[in-house]
Design a protein around this motif. Structure first.
Motif, PDB file in Angstrom:
ATOM      1  N   PRO A   2     -29.136  17.198 -28.267  1.00  0.00           N
ATOM      2  CA  PRO A   2     -28.417  16.289 -26.958  1.00  0.00           C
ATOM      3  C   PRO A   2     -26.755  15.568 -27.386  1.00  0.00           C
ATOM      4  N   TRP A   3     -26.285  15.647 -26.740  1.00  0.00           N
ATOM      5  CA  TRP A   3     -25.127  15.483 -26.325  1.00  0.00           C
ATOM      6  C   TRP A   3     -24.893  14.416 -27.400  1.00  0.00           C
ATOM      7  N   THR A   4     -23.133  14.795 -27.931  1.00  0.00           N
ATOM      8  CA  THR A   4     -22.688  13.492 -28.153  1.00  0.00           C
ATOM      9  C   THR A   4     -21.480  13.236 -27.966  1.00  0.00           C
ATOM     10  N   ILE A   5     -20.941  11.981 -28.205  1.00  0.00           N
ATOM     11  CA  ILE A   5     -19.815  11.817 -27.828  1.00  0.00           C
ATOM     12  C   ILE A   5     -18.716  12.555 -28.264  1.00  0.00           C
ATOM     13  N   THR A   6     -18.690  13.327 -29.278  1.00  0.00           N
ATOM     14  CA  THR A   6     -17.766  13.985 -30.191  1.00  0.00           C
ATOM     15  C   THR A   6     -17.731  15.640 -29.292  1.00  0.00           C
ATOM     16  N   ASP A   7     -19.185  16.036 -28.800  1.00  0.00           N
ATOM     17  CA  ASP A   7     -18.913  17.282 -28.083  1.00  0.00           C
ATOM     18  C   ASP A   7     -18.172  16.810 -27.034  1.00  0.00           C
ATOM     19  N   PHE A   8     -18.600  16.322 -25.600  1.00  0.00           N
ATOM     20  CA  PHE A   8     -17.532  15.725 -25.190  1.00  0.00           C
ATOM     21  C   PHE A   8     -16.544  15.729 -25.106  1.00  0.00           C
ATOM     22  N   ILE A   9     -15.398  15.214 -25.802  1.00  0.00           N
ATOM     23  CA  ILE A   9     -14.411  15.097 -26.217  1.00  0.00           C
ATOM     24  C   ILE A   9     -13.640  16.616 -26.945  1.00  0.00           C
ATOM     25  N   ILE A  10     -14.307  17.115 -27.805  1.00  0.00           N
ATOM     26  CA  ILE A  10     -14.100  18.553 -28.208  1.00  0.00           C
ATOM     27  C   ILE A  10     -13.894  19.624 -26.338  1.00  0.00           C
ATOM     28  N   ASP A  11     -15.253  19.930 -26.351  1.00  0.00           N
ATOM     29  CA  ASP A  11     -15.510  19.888 -24.872  1.00  0.00           C
ATOM     30  C   ASP A  11     -14.351  19.983 -23.694  1.00  0.00           C
ATOM     31  N   GLY A  12     -13.794  19.276 -23.970  1.00  0.00           N
ATOM     32  CA  GLY A  12     -12.853  18.315 -22.952  1.00  0.00           C
ATOM     33  C   GLY A  12     -13.271  17.758 -21.552  1.00  0.00           C
ATOM     34  N   THR A  13     -14.360  17.980 -22.059  1.00  0.00           N
ATOM     35  CA  THR A  13     -15.686  16.596 -20.852  1.00  0.00           C
ATOM     36  C   THR A  13     -14.948  15.115 -20.604  1.00  0.00           C
ATOM     37  N   ILE A  14     -14.325  14.594 -21.280  1.00  0.00           N
ATOM     38  CA  ILE A  14     -13.662  13.640 -21.565  1.00  0.00           C
ATOM     39  C   ILE A  14     -12.666  13.407 -22.310  1.00  0.00           C
ATOM     40  N   THR A 176     -16.373  27.357 -11.754  1.00  0.00           N
ATOM     41  CA  THR A 176     -16.384  27.447 -12.901  1.00  0.00           C
ATOM     42  C   THR A 176     -17.736  27.509 -14.036  1.00  0.00           C
ATOM     43  N   GLY A 177     -18.327  26.056 -13.146  1.00  0.00           N
ATOM     44  CA  GLY A 177     -19.864  25.820 -14.235  1.00  0.00           C
ATOM     45  C   GLY A 177     -19.401  24.617 -15.183  1.00  0.00           C
ATOM     46  N   VAL A 178     -17.971  24.289 -15.042  1.00  0.00           N
ATOM     47  CA  VAL A 178     -17.331  23.639 -16.474  1.00  0.00           C
ATOM     48  C   VAL A 178     -17.454  22.161 -15.732  1.00  0.00           C
ATOM     49  N   ARG A 179     -17.879  21.068 -16.373  1.00  0.00           N
ATOM     50  CA  ARG A 179     -18.779  20.562 -16.537  1.00  0.00           C
ATOM     51  C   ARG A 179     -17.024  19.027 -17.041  1.00  0.00           C
ATOM     52  N   LYS A 180     -16.613  18.091 -15.840  1.00  0.00           N
ATOM     53  CA  LYS A 180     -15.928  16.535 -16.593  1.00  0.00           C
ATOM     54  C   LYS A 180     -16.569  15.547 -15.864  1.00  0.00           C
ATOM     55  N   THR A 181     -15.355  14.986 -16.736  1.00  0.00           N
ATOM     56  CA  THR A 181     -16.120  13.241 -16.341  1.00  0.00           C
ATOM     57  C   THR A 181     -15.158  13.074 -15.205  1.00  0.00           C
ATOM     58  N   PHE A 182     -15.263  12.733 -13.984  1.00  0.00           N
ATOM     59  CA  PHE A 182     -14.130  12.890 -12.665  1.00  0.00           C
ATOM     60  C   PHE A 182     -13.578  11.640 -12.549  1.00  0.00           C
ATOM     61  N   GLN A 183     -14.566  10.625 -12.059  1.00  0.00           N
ATOM     62  CA  GLN A 183     -13.466   9.217 -12.577  1.00  0.00           C
ATOM     63  C   GLN A 183     -14.714   7.578 -13.258  1.00  0.00           C
ATOM     64  N   ILE A 184     -13.898   6.914 -13.754  1.00  0.00           N
ATOM     65  CA  ILE A 184     -14.208   5.841 -14.320  1.00  0.00           C
ATOM     66  C   ILE A 184     -13.394   3.723 -13.562  1.00  0.00           C
ATOM     67  N   ILE A 201      -7.638  16.976 -10.833  1.00  0.00           N
ATOM     68  CA  ILE A 201      -8.910  18.793 -10.498  1.00  0.00           C
ATOM     69  C   ILE A 201      -7.743  20.166 -11.005  1.00  0.00           C
ATOM     70  N   LYS A 202      -6.827  19.764 -10.889  1.00  0.00           N
ATOM     71  CA  LYS A 202      -5.613  21.055 -11.082  1.00  0.00           C
ATOM     72  C   LYS A 202      -5.206  20.643 -12.234  1.00  0.00           C
ATOM     73  N   LYS A 203      -4.753  19.919 -13.171  1.00  0.00           N
ATOM     74  CA  LYS A 203      -4.717  19.986 -14.164  1.00  0.00           C
ATOM     75  C   LYS A 203      -5.595  19.973 -15.321  1.00  0.00           C
ATOM     76  N   GLY A 204      -7.069  19.270 -14.899  1.00  0.00           N
ATOM     77  CA  GLY A 204      -7.948  19.268 -15.845  1.00  0.00           C
ATOM     78  C   GLY A 204      -7.723  18.026 -16.435  1.00  0.00           C
ATOM     79  N   VAL A 205      -6.812  17.184 -16.754  1.00  0.00           N
ATOM     80  CA  VAL A 205      -6.540  16.292 -17.523  1.00  0.00           C
ATOM     81  C   VAL A 205      -7.361  14.303 -16.695  1.00  0.00           C
ATOM     82  N   LEU A 206      -8.155  13.749 -17.764  1.00  0.00           N
ATOM     83  CA  LEU A 206      -7.952  12.499 -16.850  1.00  0.00           C
ATOM     84  C   LEU A 206      -7.059  11.266 -16.757  1.00  0.00           C
ATOM     85  N   LYS A 207      -6.335  10.926 -15.257  1.00  0.00           N
ATOM     86  CA  LYS A 207      -5.403  10.129 -16.281  1.00  0.00           C
ATOM     87  C   LYS A 207      -5.787   8.565 -15.384  1.00  0.00           C
TER      88      LYS A 207
END
Length: 281
Positions: A2-14, A176-184, A201-207
């Motif tokens: 199972p995924w953990t928050i560490t994986d999500f951050i390393i992966d750039g998901t969040i 690309t199949g890349v998963r990201k957190t889109f909104q909080i 979406i262009k820069k791939g970063v949460l703002k």
């Protein structure tokens, strides 16, 4: 695994900053919905959100197939639905489990997915009777989530929607199949969403796109903390998350142990984080 928050951050998901907002919400028992389209990582995010549960609470999870995995030292009762046999008997529905779980007086309830009106009603009933609820729902953004909740087949009265304090929306780039957190987002008293953090979406970063109106006020109300104290708590969580990443602490049990330490002996944990040494050292 199972995924953990560490994986999500390393992966750039969040980002660790966005993750600290989620952690804050979970710490103060704010009910949370995770939305997203198919294969956007809703269940993975549900598991990640559950990384932040405190160690002394009773947790019940209700799923069709068992996907959630919590640290083994937590007080956790996993429940699975059961299809009827060929004679049409012996079915155990999500609704049966939900109604049953409330008798066990859980502090937190995790529900795989909300699909129908009756389940949603019981779920909102559970929130109104003081339980924290975490569930997933099919929708592509914060606005659509509210629309999904308030129209058939789910059809929750609009006035009940603010019982959900936090919305997390997952996104998958189809190309690309890349998963990201889109909104909080938070849900305002008038049942409209206020998006706090959004993916560029262009820069791939949460703002950060807006200041919190409801979420922070709720926490202030229930804790008596000032806005500055809450901001300090967010910064502290961010440091812990970065330290998890730096030290590759990425299993459900090891992350769980750190989070438990945060709740039981924050001073000790923070001194380890500041010196960048491991808990056991």
């Amino acid at each position: 695994y199972p995924w953990t928050i560490t994986d999500f951050i390393i992966d750039g998901t969040i980002s660790s900053e966005a993750a600290s907002i989620i952690w804050l919400g979970v710490q103060y028992e704010l009910s949370t919905l995770i939305a997203g389209g198919t294969a956007t990582g809703k269940t993975s995010m549900l598991n990640v959100v559950a990384n932040f549960f405190p160690p002394n609470q009773r947790i019940i999870s209700i799923e069709d197939t068992r996907e959630i995995q919590l640290p083994k030292f937590l007080h956790w009762i996993p429940m699975i639905t059961r299809l009827p046999n060929p004679e049409g008997k012996g079915e155990v529905s999500m609704l049966d489990l939900l109604v049953n779980s409330l008798r066990m007086r859980p502090d937190r309830i995790i529900v795989g997915e909300i699909r129908r009106k009756r389940e949603a009603e019981v779920l909102f009933e559970a929130i109104h009777t003081g339980h924290s609820v975490y569930a997933t729902v099919h929708a592509n953004d914060a606005n659509e989530t509210i629309t999904r909740l308030t129209n058939p087949p789910i059809e929750i009265p609009k006035s009940m929607v603010p019982a959900i304090s936090m919305l997390i929306v997952q996104y998958r780039n189809r190309r690309t199949g890349v998963r990201k957190t889109f909104q909080i987002a938070e849900i305002l008293p008038d049942s409209t969403p206020n998006v706090l953090v959004q993916l560029d979406i262009k820069k791939g970063v949460l703002k950060k796109v807006a200041e919190s109106k409801a979420l922070m006020s709720t926490i202030e109300l229930f804790t008596g903390y000032s806005r500055n104290e809450i901001k300090k708590s967010l910064k502290e969580k961010e440091l812990v998350l970065k330290w998890l990443v730096k030290n590759s602490i990425d299993t459900v049990d090891t992350v769980g142990k750190v989070i438990a330490e945060y709740y039981t002996d924050a001073d000790h944990l923070m001194s380890c984080v500041k010196k960048n040494k491991l808990l056991g050292d």
